[in-house]
Enzyme design. Structure first.
Site, PDB file in Angstrom:
ATOM      1  NE  ARG A 141      -3.879   0.109   2.083  1.00 61.43           N
ATOM      2  CZ  ARG A 141      -4.249   1.019   2.974  1.00 61.43           C
ATOM      3  NH1 ARG A 141      -3.734   0.982   4.198  1.00 61.43           N
ATOM      4  NH2 ARG A 141      -5.105   1.973   2.664  1.00 61.43           N
ATOM      5  CB  CYS A 184     -13.872   7.038   7.069  1.00 54.17           C
ATOM      6  SG  CYS A 184     -13.158   5.445   6.628  1.00 54.17           S
TER       7      CYS A 184
END
Length: 456
Positions: free
Chosen positions: A145, A238
């Site tokens: 990532r 989130c």
């Protein structure tokens, strides 16, 4: 009550949201799944000022109220296809995701850590605020990532970022009390992104919040030790779950007497803490998609007691290899200085302030300039993106509408005339990459993996 036509939300999740929201808010939240979604871009103020970008912007933009460099965009045109995107003048970022860093007290010269950094949007934001007299350690436990982070810092032309792939425990053991700002944008159940990314819904279940809260605590409990006196700890997710949000903050406060909540700027723009945690209100922002133009987010701001100490870190200097000195003499109008270092023939220029990263897994440290091949220096794409057009002697200036510019971004051959050697290709004065003329033959050096696939 009818559920959104677009979503098949789990009943257990809906019950949780009913507990979080007043009945009228709950109705509005569910209806928001059928409302329009908002897109945002954040201007790279290390390359262009906000005012200057607004003068040349090909898009209709509306300011995002919680950050000075972020804007909503709309319309059919795709900003990721425009040459300005390839020049690193802006980054596409969900509007609510810009909020956490905007709440920090990041100043020029600050030493910052983005602990869970991939894909790197918040690292870019922190880098702009810390400036070249500060730096950002961009860390993630996933090496794959982090490749997105490296690419993003290269496109943005950043010189003050160190990319690490380490656990928080190893960082704590090395950098105790070192950072002015630490952001933990924690892995979470993603409830706030259900509207934007419906595929996340199928991975959610009644145990998701507890499972993620365990992971989050395992990360964040080490962070106070990384903070310098007077340092700022930002925690964001989130998701809407109090288990992953307020309960984590309460545990931090209960177990760290030297931490306290700090006032959230622009308080009026955000909802406060979930009512059962009212004592946390001043330091917490909840972003709901039915109350603002953005997706769901949570952010908290904590300060470690004590006074920030004046920094006495001094830049380190070293001489570059002869091959680079020869390249610099021929092509550059500026003189680069700092600590140059080589790794397997690749040449880097370290940030002005930095730590000792020996023994850690470093994916990138500072500005990647290029490599020495058979005694000659070959400049990198990252080098081109970190330059200004007036810092290179041989420049090809193009307009954003030029067909040759589009061909360059597609890695095609151009019919260019000029002096032998390297040329810096620029769009409206902003670098895109290098080309090379050798005995009349043009070599397009734009990276194939970056090439433009479909035109704007």
């Amino acid at each position: 009550m009818t559920h959104s036509k677009q979503m098949n939300l789990p009943e257990a999740y809906l019950e949780q949201m009913k507990q979080l929201l007043m009945p009228s808010d709950y109705e509005a939240y569910i209806q928001s799944f059928d409302a329009c979604k908002y897109n945002g871009l954040r201007i790279n103020t290390q390359k262009i000022s906000v005012d200057d970008f607004l003068k040349i912007s090909p898009f209709e933009l509306e300011p995002i109220p919680w950050t000075r460099d972020g804007f909503y965009f709309s319309g059919e045109k795709q900003p990721t296809k425009h040459p300005y995107y390839f020049a690193g003048l802006y980054y596409i970022q969900e509007p609510s995701a810009m909020a956490p860093v905007a709440l920090f007290d990041i100043s020029e010269g600050d030493l910052c850590l983005d602990l869970c950094a991939a894909p790197g949007g918040k690292t870019l934001q922190m880098s702009a605020r810390a400036g070249l007299t500060g730096f950002v350690v961009s860390n993630d436990i996933s090496g794959s990532r982090l490749m997105a982070v490296v690419r993003n810092i290269e496109i943005f032309g950043l010189k003050n970022v160190v990319v690490l792939c380490e656990t928080v425990e190893r960082l704590k053991g090395r950098f105790n009390g070192a950072f002015d700002v630490v952001l933990v944008d924690a892995p979470c159940s993603g409830e706030g992104m259900f509207r934007k990314e419906p595929s996340l819904i199928k991975h959610w279940n009644a145990e998701s919040n507890t499972a993620f809260a365990t992971k989050q605590w395992d990360i964040v409990r080490h962070v106070p030790d990384l903070l310098a006196d007077g340092g700022c700890l930002g925690y964001s997710t989130c998701t809407f779950s109090p288990k992953e949000n307020e309960e984590i903050i309460e545990r931090l406060l209960d177990q760290n007497a030297d931490l306290e909540l700090a006032e959230i700027p622009n308080r009026e723009l955000f909802s406060e803490a979930y009512s059962s945690f009212s004592r946390l209100s001043k330091g917490i922002a909840r972003l709901y998609p039915h109350l603002l133009k953005g997706e769901g987010h949570f952010a908290a701001k904590l300060i470690k007691s004590g006074k920030r100490k004046e920094k006495f870190l001094k830049p380190k200097y070293s001489e570059p290899p002869e091959a680079f000195r020869a390249f610099q003499e021929r092509y550059l109008t500026c003189h680069l200085e700092g600590r140059f270092y080589e790794v397997q023939d690749k040449l880097y220029l370290e940030p002005n302030q930095t730590f000792d990263f020996s023994g850690l897994r470093v994916l990138r440290s500072g500005w990647y300039l290029g490599q020495v091949v058979r005694g000659k220096f070959e400049p990198s794409q990252a080098f081109a993106m970190g330059l200004k057009s007036d810092e290179f002697k041989q420049v090809v200036y193009m307009k954003s509408q030029d067909r040759d510019l589009i061909r360059y971004l597609k890695c095609e051959t151009l019919d260019l005339k000029g002096e032998e050697g390297y040329h810096l290709i620029c769009v409206d004065g902003y670098p895109l990459g290098f080309c090379r003329l050798n005995k009349g033959v043009f070599k397009n050096m734009y990276p194939v993996s970056w090439r433009l696939i479909k035109e704007f």
